[in-house]
Each structure stands twice: as structure tokens, then as C-alpha cells.
Design an enzyme around this catalytic site. Structure first.
Site, PDB file in Angstrom:
ATOM      1  N   TYR A 156      37.504  89.244  74.013  1.00 37.14           N
ATOM      2  CA  TYR A 156      37.741  89.032  75.441  1.00 37.14           C
ATOM      3  C   TYR A 156      37.812  87.531  75.740  1.00 37.14           C
ATOM      4  O   TYR A 156      38.713  87.069  76.440  1.00 37.14           O
ATOM      5  CB  TYR A 156      36.636  89.707  76.260  1.00 37.14           C
ATOM      6  CG  TYR A 156      36.748  89.466  77.735  1.00 37.14           C
ATOM      7  CD1 TYR A 156      37.766  90.045  78.489  1.00 37.14           C
ATOM      8  CD2 TYR A 156      35.835  88.643  78.399  1.00 37.14           C
ATOM      9  CE1 TYR A 156      37.875  89.822  79.855  1.00 37.14           C
ATOM     10  CE2 TYR A 156      35.935  88.414  79.754  1.00 37.14           C
ATOM     11  CZ  TYR A 156      36.958  88.993  80.479  1.00 37.14           C
ATOM     12  OH  TYR A 156      37.059  88.749  81.829  1.00 37.14           O
ATOM     13  N   TRP A 206      27.860  91.313  81.589  1.00 36.00           N
ATOM     14  CA  TRP A 206      29.278  91.508  81.311  1.00 36.00           C
ATOM     15  C   TRP A 206      29.451  92.353  80.050  1.00 36.00           C
ATOM     16  O   TRP A 206      30.363  93.165  79.959  1.00 36.00           O
ATOM     17  CB  TRP A 206      30.008  90.176  81.185  1.00 36.00           C
ATOM     18  CG  TRP A 206      31.451  90.382  80.902  1.00 36.00           C
ATOM     19  CD1 TRP A 206      32.124  90.052  79.767  1.00 36.00           C
ATOM     20  CD2 TRP A 206      32.424  91.007  81.757  1.00 36.00           C
ATOM     21  NE1 TRP A 206      33.441  90.433  79.864  1.00 36.00           N
ATOM     22  CE2 TRP A 206      33.651  91.023  81.078  1.00 36.00           C
ATOM     23  CE3 TRP A 206      32.364  91.574  83.031  1.00 36.00           C
ATOM     24  CZ2 TRP A 206      34.809  91.571  81.621  1.00 36.00           C
ATOM     25  CZ3 TRP A 206      33.515  92.117  83.569  1.00 36.00           C
ATOM     26  CH2 TRP A 206      34.726  92.109  82.870  1.00 36.00           C
ATOM     27  N   GLU A 229      34.908  93.353  87.541  1.00 36.16           N
ATOM     28  CA  GLU A 229      33.949  92.395  88.107  1.00 36.16           C
ATOM     29  C   GLU A 229      33.079  93.067  89.156  1.00 36.16           C
ATOM     30  O   GLU A 229      31.885  92.759  89.269  1.00 36.16           O
ATOM     31  CB  GLU A 229      34.672  91.181  88.687  1.00 36.16           C
ATOM     32  CG  GLU A 229      35.372  90.312  87.658  1.00 36.16           C
ATOM     33  CD  GLU A 229      34.466  89.714  86.592  1.00 36.16           C
ATOM     34  OE1 GLU A 229      33.225  89.672  86.772  1.00 36.16           O
ATOM     35  OE2 GLU A 229      34.997  89.274  85.559  1.00 36.16           O
TER      36      GLU A 229
END
Length: 191
Positions: free
Chosen positions: A21, A51, A43
Site C-alpha cells: 500500500y 490502518w 478512511e
């Protein structure tokens, strides 16, 4: 013989998804409305969580939310009870509802002839903001621009667009470049 690439501090991890990522997606300017909707949705899901948790569930989110096709997601209100029973995703009613609401808002923009890509990028005048971060500790959790953007998005019908969520979205979508200056991705984006 492989050459070691220097990454942002958070990208130096044994988690292959996080590293991929970082290397291939985060901070790279995205102009694909479907992808932007996905990033905003992720998000929103991440708020209050790590995350890594969201990234580990990304494939399940794509399945649950029709690969973030906003036209399909906008029809999912009747499926909220089913989504809230899905153990593969984060089952937070406010977040799930916000994603569906945001799909509706994006669809309304599109129906008026405004692409979500153009809507989002107008906030930065269609050019990524190049920050010059030397240490991850310098990265803010929000900015005045993110606060203004979040307020405008809320006014335009979006949900869950607080300043921290919006700044994280701006970072993810490449509206701002918060890669550390020593990171190989920063070097690519500066060119």
C-alpha cells in the site's frame, strides 16, 4: 541482488499489505472516481482504528460494497442489516450508513455533470500539495485546508467528513504528498 529502497517510517514493516500500500498506492495522485470513493470509504472505516486493521479487511470491504461502485452502493440502504452482520468488515452502523450516503451524494454530483474526481481535486486547484516531511513525527493529523474541505463536503451532503478523516483521505489520494523526503516514493512524486 535486490536494492533496498528507503520508505517512510510507517512503510517499514513486515506486513506485506502495508508495504505494498505504501509503495504502490498511498500518496500517489488518483483521478479515478471509483478509487477515490473507495479511499474515502476506507478512511471512514479507519476512524478510531489502525490502518492495518482496515487494510487487512479491504478485500472484504470490496466484496461487501460492490467494489465501491457508487451507483450500486447507493442502492444498499436495505442491506444495512446484512452488512452489520458481516464479520468480515467493520460493523459500525454510522460508518456503513455514511458510506451509503456518500455514494448517494457522489451519484447526485454525477447526475449534475460533476465527476467526484473533479470535485475532490478542485480543493487543491488540481495540483498535489508537496509537503517536505523529513520525519513521520512532522506529519499533521489535519490542516486548515482539510477542515475547510470537510465542512464543504458536509454542506454538499457527505457524511463522516471530519478534518482528520479528510486529511487522511487527502494523503491517501495524493492530494497532498506526505511521504518523507528520504522515501523513494517521495522522489518519484517530486519529478
Amino acid at each position: 541482488m535486490s536494492v533496498e529502497r528507503q520508505r517512510c517510517a510507517w512503510g517499514e514493516t513486515d506486513n506485506a499489505l502495508m508495504q505494498q500500500y505504501h509503495d504502490e498506492e498511498w500518496g500517489r495522485p488518483s483521478h479515478d472516481s471509483r478509487h477515490l470513493f473507495e479511499l474515502l470509504s476506507l478512511e471512514i472505516m479507519q476512524a478510531g482504528l489502525s490502518w492495518q486493521t482496515v487494510l487487512n479487511k479491504r478485500a472484504a470491504f470490496k466484496t461487501a460494497f460492490a467494489n465501491f461502485d457508487y451507483r450500486q452502493v447507493q442502492q444498499m440502504t436495505p442491506e444495512i442489516p446484512v452488512l452489520l452482520q458481516n464479520p468480515q468488515i467493520i460493523r459500525n452502523r454510522l460508518k456503513v450508513t455514511a458510506i451509503i450516503n456518500n455514494a448517494n451524494t457522489i451519484a447526485k454530483l454525477a447526475d449534475r455533470g460533476e465527476d467526484f474526481d473533479h470535485y475532490v481535486w478542485a480543493f487543491v486547484k488540481n495540483h498535489p500539495i508537496q509537503h517536505h516531511i523529513t520525519s513521520h513525527a512532522e506529519v499533521p493529523n489535519t490542516t486548515d485546508l482539510a477542515k475547510r474541505m470537510g465542512k464543504q463536503m458536509k454542506k454538499d451532503g457527505f457524511s463522516f467528513t471530519g478534518p482528520v478523516v479528510i486529511y487522511s483521505f487527502m494523503q491517501a489520494a495524493g492530494l497532498v504528498n506526505d511521504h518523507e523526503t528520504s522515501c523513494f516514493v517521495y522522489q518519484l512524486l517530486e519529478k
